[in-house]
Design an enzyme around this catalytic site. Sequence first.
Site, mmCIF file in Angstrom:
data_model
loop_
_atom_site.group_PDB
_atom_site.id
_atom_site.type_symbol
_atom_site.label_atom_id
_atom_site.label_comp_id
_atom_site.label_asym_id
_atom_site.label_seq_id
_atom_site.Cartn_x
_atom_site.Cartn_y
_atom_site.Cartn_z
ATOM 1 N N GLY A 226 -33.055 -24.453 -90.379
ATOM 2 C CA GLY A 226 -34.048 -24.278 -91.454
ATOM 3 C C GLY A 226 -33.517 -23.603 -92.710
ATOM 4 O O GLY A 226 -34.260 -23.401 -93.662
ATOM 5 N N ARG B 5 -26.032 -25.234 -79.735
ATOM 6 C CA ARG B 5 -25.199 -25.824 -78.677
ATOM 7 C C ARG B 5 -25.135 -24.945 -77.430
ATOM 8 O O ARG B 5 -24.766 -25.408 -76.357
ATOM 9 C CB ARG B 5 -23.776 -26.062 -79.210
ATOM 10 C CG ARG B 5 -23.738 -27.105 -80.299
ATOM 11 C CD ARG B 5 -22.357 -27.254 -80.897
ATOM 12 N NE ARG B 5 -22.011 -26.170 -81.800
ATOM 13 C CZ ARG B 5 -20.980 -26.185 -82.640
ATOM 14 N NH1 ARG B 5 -20.182 -27.234 -82.673
ATOM 15 N NH2 ARG B 5 -20.731 -25.176 -83.444
ATOM 16 N N SER C 70 -11.505 -37.582 -82.665
ATOM 17 C CA SER C 70 -11.024 -36.999 -81.411
ATOM 18 C C SER C 70 -12.218 -36.920 -80.460
ATOM 19 O O SER C 70 -13.389 -36.985 -80.900
ATOM 20 C CB SER C 70 -10.459 -35.600 -81.661
ATOM 21 O OG SER C 70 -11.502 -34.719 -82.030
ATOM 22 N N TYR D 257 -31.485 -45.276 -87.589
ATOM 23 C CA TYR D 257 -30.454 -45.933 -86.771
ATOM 24 C C TYR D 257 -30.443 -45.400 -85.331
ATOM 25 O O TYR D 257 -29.558 -45.735 -84.561
ATOM 26 C CB TYR D 257 -29.075 -45.894 -87.443
ATOM 27 C CG TYR D 257 -28.489 -44.541 -87.767
ATOM 28 C CD1 TYR D 257 -28.094 -43.665 -86.761
ATOM 29 C CD2 TYR D 257 -28.290 -44.152 -89.089
ATOM 30 C CE1 TYR D 257 -27.534 -42.434 -87.050
ATOM 31 C CE2 TYR D 257 -27.737 -42.916 -89.393
ATOM 32 C CZ TYR D 257 -27.360 -42.064 -88.368
ATOM 33 O OH TYR D 257 -26.818 -40.836 -88.651
ATOM 34 N N LYS E 132 -28.864 -39.357 -81.583
ATOM 35 C CA LYS E 132 -30.249 -39.496 -82.038
ATOM 36 C C LYS E 132 -31.023 -40.453 -81.133
ATOM 37 O O LYS E 132 -32.231 -40.282 -80.930
ATOM 38 C CB LYS E 132 -30.292 -39.992 -83.494
ATOM 39 C CG LYS E 132 -29.767 -38.984 -84.516
ATOM 40 C CD LYS E 132 -30.721 -37.832 -84.751
ATOM 41 C CE LYS E 132 -30.332 -37.019 -85.985
ATOM 42 N NZ LYS E 132 -31.184 -35.839 -86.183
ATOM 43 N N PRO F 138 -36.451 -40.268 -90.862
ATOM 44 C CA PRO F 138 -36.348 -40.386 -92.325
ATOM 45 C C PRO F 138 -35.237 -41.351 -92.744
ATOM 46 O O PRO F 138 -34.187 -41.417 -92.094
ATOM 47 C CB PRO F 138 -35.997 -38.964 -92.787
ATOM 48 C CG PRO F 138 -35.972 -38.101 -91.558
ATOM 49 C CD PRO F 138 -35.848 -39.015 -90.384
ATOM 50 N N PRO G 258 -33.251 -42.446 -96.567
ATOM 51 C CA PRO G 258 -32.506 -41.589 -97.493
ATOM 52 C C PRO G 258 -33.381 -40.555 -98.213
ATOM 53 O O PRO G 258 -34.241 -40.905 -99.004
ATOM 54 C CB PRO G 258 -31.900 -42.581 -98.496
ATOM 55 C CG PRO G 258 -32.707 -43.817 -98.376
ATOM 56 C CD PRO G 258 -33.298 -43.852 -97.007
HETATM 57 N N1 COA Z 1 -13.401 -36.741 -89.592
HETATM 58 C C1 COA Z 1 -12.897 -36.697 -88.334
HETATM 59 N N2 COA Z 1 -12.992 -35.592 -87.518
HETATM 60 C C2 COA Z 1 -13.640 -34.517 -88.014
HETATM 61 C C3 COA Z 1 -14.206 -34.495 -89.306
HETATM 62 C C4 COA Z 1 -14.050 -35.669 -90.112
HETATM 63 N N3 COA Z 1 -14.566 -35.743 -91.350
HETATM 64 N N4 COA Z 1 -14.794 -33.272 -89.493
HETATM 65 C C5 COA Z 1 -14.606 -32.574 -88.358
HETATM 66 N N5 COA Z 1 -13.908 -33.314 -87.469
HETATM 67 C C6 COA Z 1 -13.485 -32.913 -86.127
HETATM 68 C C7 COA Z 1 -12.581 -31.690 -86.134
HETATM 69 O O1 COA Z 1 -11.228 -32.041 -86.410
HETATM 70 C C8 COA Z 1 -12.796 -31.173 -84.713
HETATM 71 O O2 COA Z 1 -12.096 -31.961 -83.770
HETATM 72 P P1 COA Z 1 -10.663 -31.480 -83.161
HETATM 73 O O3 COA Z 1 -10.907 -30.128 -82.562
HETATM 74 O O4 COA Z 1 -10.305 -32.521 -82.135
HETATM 75 O O5 COA Z 1 -9.714 -31.456 -84.312
HETATM 76 C C9 COA Z 1 -14.252 -31.469 -84.457
HETATM 77 O O6 COA Z 1 -14.635 -32.495 -85.375
HETATM 78 C C10 COA Z 1 -15.152 -30.280 -84.667
HETATM 79 O O7 COA Z 1 -14.956 -29.819 -85.986
HETATM 80 P P2 COA Z 1 -15.186 -28.285 -86.389
HETATM 81 O O8 COA Z 1 -15.021 -28.166 -87.866
HETATM 82 O O9 COA Z 1 -14.380 -27.413 -85.506
HETATM 83 O O10 COA Z 1 -16.726 -28.113 -85.927
HETATM 84 P P3 COA Z 1 -17.833 -27.200 -86.494
HETATM 85 O O11 COA Z 1 -18.761 -26.931 -85.361
HETATM 86 O O12 COA Z 1 -17.315 -26.037 -87.249
HETATM 87 O O13 COA Z 1 -18.584 -28.153 -87.570
HETATM 88 C C11 COA Z 1 -19.433 -30.322 -88.239
HETATM 89 C C12 COA Z 1 -19.397 -29.238 -87.176
HETATM 90 C C13 COA Z 1 -18.066 -30.987 -88.312
HETATM 91 C C14 COA Z 1 -20.500 -31.346 -87.819
HETATM 92 C C15 COA Z 1 -19.760 -29.748 -89.640
HETATM 93 O O14 COA Z 1 -19.785 -30.798 -90.573
HETATM 94 C C16 COA Z 1 -21.076 -29.018 -89.638
HETATM 95 O O15 COA Z 1 -21.122 -27.839 -89.323
HETATM 96 N N6 COA Z 1 -22.179 -29.712 -89.957
HETATM 97 C C17 COA Z 1 -23.516 -29.148 -89.906
HETATM 98 C C18 COA Z 1 -24.384 -29.643 -90.993
HETATM 99 C C19 COA Z 1 -24.415 -31.133 -91.136
HETATM 100 O O16 COA Z 1 -23.574 -31.858 -90.670
HETATM 101 N N7 COA Z 1 -25.394 -31.587 -91.862
HETATM 102 C C20 COA Z 1 -25.553 -32.983 -92.131
HETATM 103 C C21 COA Z 1 -26.603 -33.533 -91.284
HETATM 104 S S1 COA Z 1 -26.928 -35.202 -91.736
#
Ligand code: COA
Length: 293
Positions: free
Chosen positions: A23, A75, A113, A156, A171, A197, A199
């Site tokens: 939020g 998580r 990965s 999707y 999802k 939703p 876009p």
């Molecule tokens: N392409 C490929 N792999 C990616 C990536 C990308 N653009 N971004 C992250 N990864 C991989 C990392 O390399 C890691 O894998 P590895 O350990 O094998 O190298 C894994 O994803 C996790 O990434 P990390 O940055 O450690 O995770 P995090 O928990 O800190 O972040 C995300 C999670 C990546 C989803 C980050 O974008 C986030 O926090 N998002 C939250 C908000 C969000 O996504 N909002 C949009 C909603 S539509």
Amino acid sequence: MNFQAKMLRDDALKNKNIVVTGGGSGLGKAMTKYFLELGAQVAITSRNLEKLQTTVKELEEETGGKCFAIQCDVRLYEEVKQMRDEAIKQMGSVDILLNNAAGNFISPTERLSANAFDTIIDIVLKGSKNCTLAFGKHWIDQKETNKTVLNIVTTYAWTGSAYVVPSATAKAGVLAMTRSLAVEWAKYGIRFNAVAPGPFPTKGAWDRLLPGNLKEKFDLAQKVPLKRVGEHQELANLAAYLVSDFSAYVNGEVITIDGGEWLKGAGQFNLLEDIPSEMWDMLEEMIRKKKNK
Ligand code: COA
């Protein structure tokens, strides 16, 4: 009156206590703001406490409502249970859970990965499951009724989508959970619904889904039959209705709010929209001639 106007009456969520995961920003923040305006108390959660506290301050000033910041990584089930207990301590009880926290980025699946795939599944599917289970078990144990869970999915979730496969997979699971528990836990007085939703631009999602100049290259408004993207208040109006008692008989539903976007991709001849009207005269003539042969 227009589509950006606020839909429900001022006290529509009075005496409701709501938890909104994710939020602190984006759509979660927009929905939280409207819930506060409608008289609810809201606890917002995310990993980033500082961001949450800034949002709480801003929203309380803007709305005059009562908002709480609770740090939680969805998580982790232990953290989720602590978040639930803290939300109950702060607000007295929780009536509504909005599973909004999500993670997503675009990538060819073969480049991911196993951990990258897991990360999205863990935030979206496992996170929604953790929160649902933590609050659901509590409500059932305490025999508390008139509770509702709203899950944010995406269009999707049922079509699937290339280049966001972990998100699509997760999802789809959230949607299945919504419909399953809508039936199973109705006997405990808990309703489940979802919103899908299309876009609705937010900085967080757009930077991950349309980075760099992709925003200019792929004008998402052009993919929508209504030729515009969504306004945050439109989503907030729908979410507020679905968590309010006005929707007491709506259970197990997923409501799409996307201006017709996903159906445009689905209909076999929808691409004929690009044909200019002068060309239709010529085409009609050609088709009519065929009939007479
Ligand atoms: N392409 C490929 N792999 C990616 C990536 C990308 N653009 N971004 C992250 N990864 C991989 C990392 O390399 C890691 O894998 P590895 O350990 O094998 O190298 C894994 O994803 C996790 O990434 P990390 O940055 O450690 O995770 P995090 O928990 O800190 O972040 C995300 C999670 C990546 C989803 C980050 O974008 C986030 O926090 N998002 C939250 C908000 C969000 O996504 N909002 C949009 C909603 S539509």
